[in-house]
Design an enzyme around this catalytic site. Structure first.
Site, PDB file in Angstrom:
ATOM      1  N   HIS A 103       0.843  -1.200   0.000  1.00  0.00           N
ATOM      2  CA  HIS A 103       0.000   0.000   0.000  1.00  0.00           C
ATOM      3  C   HIS A 103       0.872   1.242   0.000  1.00  0.00           C
ATOM      4  CE1 HIS A 103       0.667  -1.370   4.141  1.00  0.00           C
ATOM      5  NE2 HIS A 103       0.758  -0.094   4.465  1.00  0.00           N
ATOM      6  N   HIS A 105       0.807   5.244   1.283  1.00  0.00           N
ATOM      7  CA  HIS A 105       0.162   6.251   2.132  1.00  0.00           C
ATOM      8  C   HIS A 105       0.165   7.577   1.377  1.00  0.00           C
ATOM      9  CE1 HIS A 105       0.699   3.944   6.057  1.00  0.00           C
ATOM     10  NE2 HIS A 105       1.568   3.308   5.271  1.00  0.00           N
TER      11      HIS A 105
HETATM   12  P1  AMP Z   1       2.219   0.183   7.267  1.00  0.00           P
HETATM   13  O1  AMP Z   1       1.987  -1.291   7.036  1.00  0.00           O
HETATM   14  O2  AMP Z   1       3.227   0.475   8.325  1.00  0.00           O
HETATM   15  O3  AMP Z   1       2.501   0.931   5.996  1.00  0.00           O
HETATM   16  O4  AMP Z   1       0.898   0.829   7.834  1.00  0.00           O
HETATM   17  C1  AMP Z   1      -0.353   0.213   7.874  1.00  0.00           C
HETATM   18  C2  AMP Z   1      -1.363   1.320   8.054  1.00  0.00           C
HETATM   19  O5  AMP Z   1      -2.633   0.732   8.013  1.00  0.00           O
HETATM   20  C3  AMP Z   1      -1.250   2.101   9.363  1.00  0.00           C
HETATM   21  O6  AMP Z   1      -1.106   3.479   9.065  1.00  0.00           O
HETATM   22  C4  AMP Z   1      -2.576   1.798  10.072  1.00  0.00           C
HETATM   23  O7  AMP Z   1      -3.062   2.913  10.771  1.00  0.00           O
HETATM   24  C5  AMP Z   1      -3.465   1.414   8.921  1.00  0.00           C
HETATM   25  N1  AMP Z   1      -4.556   0.499   9.230  1.00  0.00           N
HETATM   26  C6  AMP Z   1      -4.487  -0.645   9.945  1.00  0.00           C
HETATM   27  N2  AMP Z   1      -5.693  -1.249   9.973  1.00  0.00           N
HETATM   28  C7  AMP Z   1      -6.524  -0.477   9.238  1.00  0.00           C
HETATM   29  C8  AMP Z   1      -7.900  -0.566   8.878  1.00  0.00           C
HETATM   30  N3  AMP Z   1      -8.668  -1.569   9.295  1.00  0.00           N
HETATM   31  N4  AMP Z   1      -8.442   0.432   8.133  1.00  0.00           N
HETATM   32  C9  AMP Z   1      -7.677   1.473   7.729  1.00  0.00           C
HETATM   33  N5  AMP Z   1      -6.376   1.603   8.021  1.00  0.00           N
HETATM   34  C10 AMP Z   1      -5.799   0.649   8.768  1.00  0.00           C
END
Ligand code: AMP
Length: 140
Positions: A103, A105
């Site tokens: 993903h 951001h």
């Molecule tokens: P990363 O894997 O470190 O790039 O970040 C994962 C991101 O997913 C974090 O910023 C979390 O806040 C976000 N996150 C985790 N679970 C959910 C969810 N159910 N819906 C939306 N965002 C999420």
């Protein structure tokens, strides 16, 4: 290489098994609000194909993904009336990745406003939805 886990939380969101504040969807990507935003309007853009990280996604799927990221970035900047954007993408635990479905951001930024720390607080659902609506409106 570690295998893709079909039960990761973003795979569940894609299958509609978990709720999300959807921002945008096309045949290749799905975008939704981050529930622990590092800034107002923090959005995540994911591919519809199962891929864990930058190293295992097919290059043409990555190209489709980054095109979606640009669309969402444009809408997030306009919809949130931001001065700029920070785009982040993490790979594996050592790289800061928490959810193992690749993903990007998309984080709207304003002059003089610092990003909040990662995963610092769950956002009020009403605020998430209000910001989602602003970004959705910018696609119109
Ligand atoms: P990363 O894997 O470190 O790039 O970040 C994962 C991101 O997913 C974090 O910023 C979390 O806040 C976000 N996150 C985790 N679970 C959910 C969810 N159910 N819906 C939306 N965002 C999420």
């Amino acid at each position: 290489m570690t295998a893709y886990d079909n039960d990761n939380i973003f795979a569940k969101i894609l299958r509609g098994e978990m709720p999300s504040n959807k921002i945008y969807e096309d045949e290749h990507v799905f975008a939704f609000m981050d529930i622990m935003p590092r800034g107002d309007g923090h959005t995540l853009v994911i591919p519809k194909v199962p891929a864990r990280s930058i190293t295992d996604i097919d290059p043409s799927d990555l190209a489709d993904l980054i095109k979606g990221v640009q669309k969402v970035a444009q809408a997030a900047k306009t919809g949130m009336d931001a001065d700029g954007l920070t785009i982040q993408q993490f790979n594996e635990t050592a790289g800061g990745q928490i959810v193992f479905h690749i993903h990007f951001h998309v984080i709207p930024r304003w002059e003089g406003v610092k990003m909040r720390p990662p995963a610092s607080a769950m956002e009020d659902p009403a605020v998430l939805e209000a910001n989602a609506e602003k970004i959705r409106a910018a696609f119109a």
